[in-house]
Design a protein around this motif. Sequence first.
Motif, mmCIF file in Angstrom:
data_model
loop_
_atom_site.group_PDB
_atom_site.id
_atom_site.type_symbol
_atom_site.label_atom_id
_atom_site.label_comp_id
_atom_site.label_asym_id
_atom_site.label_seq_id
_atom_site.Cartn_x
_atom_site.Cartn_y
_atom_site.Cartn_z
ATOM 1 N N SER A 159 0.440 -1.272 0.244
ATOM 2 C CA SER A 159 -0.607 -0.271 0.243
ATOM 3 C C SER A 159 0.700 1.375 -0.027
ATOM 4 C CB SER A 159 -0.541 -0.197 1.068
ATOM 5 O OG SER A 159 -0.555 0.452 2.299
ATOM 6 N N LEU A 160 2.028 1.379 0.612
ATOM 7 C CA LEU A 160 3.049 2.900 0.409
ATOM 8 C C LEU A 160 3.397 2.978 0.068
ATOM 9 C CD1 LEU A 160 3.977 2.329 4.871
ATOM 10 C CD2 LEU A 160 2.167 4.019 3.422
ATOM 11 N N ALA A 161 3.093 1.708 -0.779
ATOM 12 C CA ALA A 161 4.557 2.103 -2.657
ATOM 13 C C ALA A 161 3.339 2.885 -3.588
ATOM 14 C CB ALA A 161 4.752 0.872 -3.104
ATOM 15 N N THR A 162 2.275 2.536 -2.923
ATOM 16 C CA THR A 162 1.697 3.681 -3.531
ATOM 17 C C THR A 162 1.923 5.163 -4.104
ATOM 18 O OG1 THR A 162 -0.559 2.594 -3.845
ATOM 19 C CG2 THR A 162 -0.848 4.956 -4.141
ATOM 20 N N GLN A 163 2.295 6.065 -2.892
ATOM 21 C CA GLN A 163 2.674 7.333 -3.620
ATOM 22 C C GLN A 163 4.452 7.015 -3.493
ATOM 23 O OE1 GLN A 163 1.482 10.478 -1.698
ATOM 24 N NE2 GLN A 163 -0.688 10.019 -1.865
ATOM 25 N N CYS A 164 5.549 6.016 -3.791
ATOM 26 C CA CYS A 164 6.664 6.096 -3.708
ATOM 27 C C CYS A 164 7.339 6.719 -5.121
ATOM 28 C CB CYS A 164 6.987 4.846 -3.441
ATOM 29 S SG CYS A 164 8.852 4.899 -3.039
ATOM 30 N N LEU A 165 7.288 7.925 -5.208
ATOM 31 C CA LEU A 165 7.303 8.276 -6.535
ATOM 32 C C LEU A 165 8.167 9.645 -6.879
ATOM 33 C CD1 LEU A 165 3.340 8.979 -7.569
ATOM 34 C CD2 LEU A 165 4.837 6.812 -8.061
ATOM 35 N N GLY A 166 8.863 9.884 -7.630
ATOM 36 C CA GLY A 166 9.906 11.223 -7.780
ATOM 37 C C GLY A 166 8.752 12.497 -7.974
ATOM 38 N N GLY A 167 8.946 13.073 -7.350
ATOM 39 C CA GLY A 167 8.187 14.374 -7.468
ATOM 40 C C GLY A 167 7.853 14.732 -8.905
ATOM 41 N N TRP A 168 8.187 14.873 -10.015
ATOM 42 C CA TRP A 168 7.583 14.988 -11.637
ATOM 43 C C TRP A 168 6.942 14.540 -11.630
ATOM 44 C CZ3 TRP A 168 6.384 17.541 -15.567
ATOM 45 C CH2 TRP A 168 5.894 16.953 -16.342
ATOM 46 N N GLU A 169 6.289 13.188 -11.054
ATOM 47 C CA GLU A 169 5.636 11.894 -11.629
ATOM 48 C C GLU A 169 3.827 12.318 -10.224
ATOM 49 O OE1 GLU A 169 4.054 6.820 -11.391
ATOM 50 O OE2 GLU A 169 6.516 7.645 -11.251
ATOM 51 N N LEU A 170 4.249 13.213 -9.134
ATOM 52 C CA LEU A 170 3.678 12.903 -8.292
ATOM 53 C C LEU A 170 3.121 14.270 -8.892
ATOM 54 C CD1 LEU A 170 2.671 12.260 -5.067
ATOM 55 C CD2 LEU A 170 4.104 13.743 -4.910
ATOM 56 N N VAL A 171 3.546 14.876 -9.225
ATOM 57 C CA VAL A 171 2.802 16.044 -9.375
ATOM 58 C C VAL A 171 2.204 16.442 -10.572
ATOM 59 C CG1 VAL A 171 3.732 18.421 -10.549
ATOM 60 C CG2 VAL A 171 5.503 17.949 -8.680
ATOM 61 N N THR A 172 2.300 15.659 -11.313
ATOM 62 C CA THR A 172 1.721 15.556 -12.780
ATOM 63 C C THR A 172 0.578 14.322 -12.534
ATOM 64 O OG1 THR A 172 3.370 15.304 -14.269
ATOM 65 C CG2 THR A 172 1.770 13.861 -15.563
ATOM 66 N N VAL A 173 0.476 13.419 -11.398
ATOM 67 C CA VAL A 173 -0.652 13.144 -10.882
ATOM 68 C C VAL A 173 -1.631 13.472 -10.204
ATOM 69 C CG1 VAL A 173 -1.741 11.007 -9.637
ATOM 70 C CG2 VAL A 173 0.102 10.558 -11.330
ATOM 71 N N GLY A 174 -0.853 14.127 -9.402
ATOM 72 C CA GLY A 174 -1.547 15.777 -8.852
ATOM 73 C C GLY A 174 -2.447 16.754 -9.491
ATOM 74 N N PHE A 175 -1.690 16.938 -10.687
ATOM 75 C CA PHE A 175 -2.662 17.493 -11.462
ATOM 76 C C PHE A 175 -3.665 17.171 -12.728
ATOM 77 C CE2 PHE A 175 -3.122 19.948 -16.064
ATOM 78 C CZ PHE A 175 -3.220 20.541 -15.973
ATOM 79 N N TRP A 176 -3.221 15.471 -12.674
ATOM 80 C CA TRP A 176 -4.211 15.338 -13.256
ATOM 81 C C TRP A 176 -5.751 14.520 -12.466
ATOM 82 C CZ3 TRP A 176 -1.224 11.480 -15.861
ATOM 83 C CH2 TRP A 176 -0.405 12.232 -17.216
ATOM 84 N N THR A 177 -5.792 14.738 -11.484
ATOM 85 C CA THR A 177 -6.674 13.826 -10.644
ATOM 86 C C THR A 177 -7.504 15.099 -10.137
ATOM 87 O OG1 THR A 177 -5.208 12.889 -9.137
ATOM 88 C CG2 THR A 177 -7.201 13.206 -8.253
ATOM 89 N N THR A 178 -6.605 16.783 -10.587
ATOM 90 C CA THR A 178 -7.572 17.809 -9.938
ATOM 91 C C THR A 178 -8.177 18.284 -11.123
ATOM 92 O OG1 THR A 178 -5.367 18.449 -8.186
ATOM 93 C CG2 THR A 178 -6.821 20.259 -8.905
ATOM 94 N N ILE A 179 -7.400 18.307 -12.200
ATOM 95 C CA ILE A 179 -7.988 19.409 -13.280
ATOM 96 C C ILE A 179 -9.016 18.349 -13.947
ATOM 97 C CG2 ILE A 179 -6.993 18.524 -15.236
ATOM 98 C CD1 ILE A 179 -7.214 21.864 -14.889
ATOM 99 N N ASN A 180 -9.118 16.930 -14.115
ATOM 100 C CA ASN A 180 -9.948 15.653 -14.718
ATOM 101 C C ASN A 180 -11.033 16.527 -14.290
ATOM 102 O OD1 ASN A 180 -7.597 15.197 -16.208
ATOM 103 N ND2 ASN A 180 -8.178 13.265 -15.562
ATOM 104 N N PRO A 181 -12.044 16.596 -13.186
ATOM 105 C CA PRO A 181 -13.256 17.057 -12.455
ATOM 106 C C PRO A 181 -13.537 18.346 -13.342
ATOM 107 C CG PRO A 181 -12.208 15.621 -11.095
ATOM 108 C CD PRO A 181 -11.419 16.034 -11.368
ATOM 109 N N ILE A 182 -12.726 19.105 -13.757
ATOM 110 C CA ILE A 182 -12.495 20.629 -13.202
ATOM 111 C C ILE A 182 -13.089 20.938 -15.126
ATOM 112 C CG2 ILE A 182 -11.688 23.084 -14.116
ATOM 113 C CD1 ILE A 182 -10.092 21.928 -11.633
ATOM 114 N N ILE A 183 -12.518 19.761 -15.781
ATOM 115 C CA ILE A 183 -12.291 19.747 -17.248
ATOM 116 C C ILE A 183 -14.172 19.032 -17.872
ATOM 117 C CG2 ILE A 183 -12.148 18.036 -19.222
ATOM 118 C CD1 ILE A 183 -9.128 18.216 -18.562
#
Length: 269
Positions: A159-183
């Motif tokens: 479970s904790l490996a879910t967010q075992c990510l590099g900063g670039w990937e985390l920001v990208t995933v977070g951006f899509w998660t935030t922007i998609n409902p707005i779209i």
Amino acid sequence: MRVHHIPLIQPLWDYLRLHHSQTLRSPLFPVILTVSSYVVFCIPYLVFNLMGRRWPFIHKYKIQQDRNPTGAMIFHCLGITLYNHLFYIFPAAVAQWYWRPPCPLPEQSPTILDIIFGMLGSLLLFDFQYFIWHMIHHKNRWLYKTFHAIHHEYMAPFSLATQCLGGWELVTVGFWTTINPIIFKCHLLTCWIFMVLHVYVSVEDHCGYDFPWSTSHLVPFGIYGGPIKHDMHHQKPMSNYAPHFTHWDKVFGTHAEFTWPRIDIGLMC
């Protein structure tokens, strides 16, 4: 006379809007919501990992029964998650106070159908976005080593490996998660529910357990991959790029069924 139908969750939305307006309008609220949800969703799986074969009624659902996360692996993932949130997520949220005014809270709540279609549309769009991103980062050696390799340090995800990510990937995933409902012009309540849902399915994909109540078993026709398909991706990284559904991998020929032989727990005890 025209009859106005009141959504079923209007009373709940009225309560939140009238009594917790300042909290809901804070740029930090989505961050606190997703981080707290992440911790809550991870804890049961971590307990299962720690108990291991002492709980055979749970361990029999472990996908790779001979691989369990060690204390060092757990603390490593916790450290990366803490670092990413301190140096990427929270600064980005705080910075919004300077360039984005607090969002208004609409008086009308969404309907149940609005929430369902908004979450489904946002999840399907994210699945496509991340499939492309994921496949490109696996095909390009420099992108993989620079940004994505950290997520593949463990062949058996937990479970904790879910967010075992590099900063670039985390920001990208977070951006899509935030922007998609707005779209999809979703209601704010739908946006927040989608964020929590996406945290849950992401943790479930990495949990390492194939329970009968896993989402992949609840969604018919094998269209949802779930933990068993993502576990296969960690074993064979050039397959199963889509984070949740299976259709894009089937279209592009990168779909792989789970083939790891299960160990008979009765023989191990």
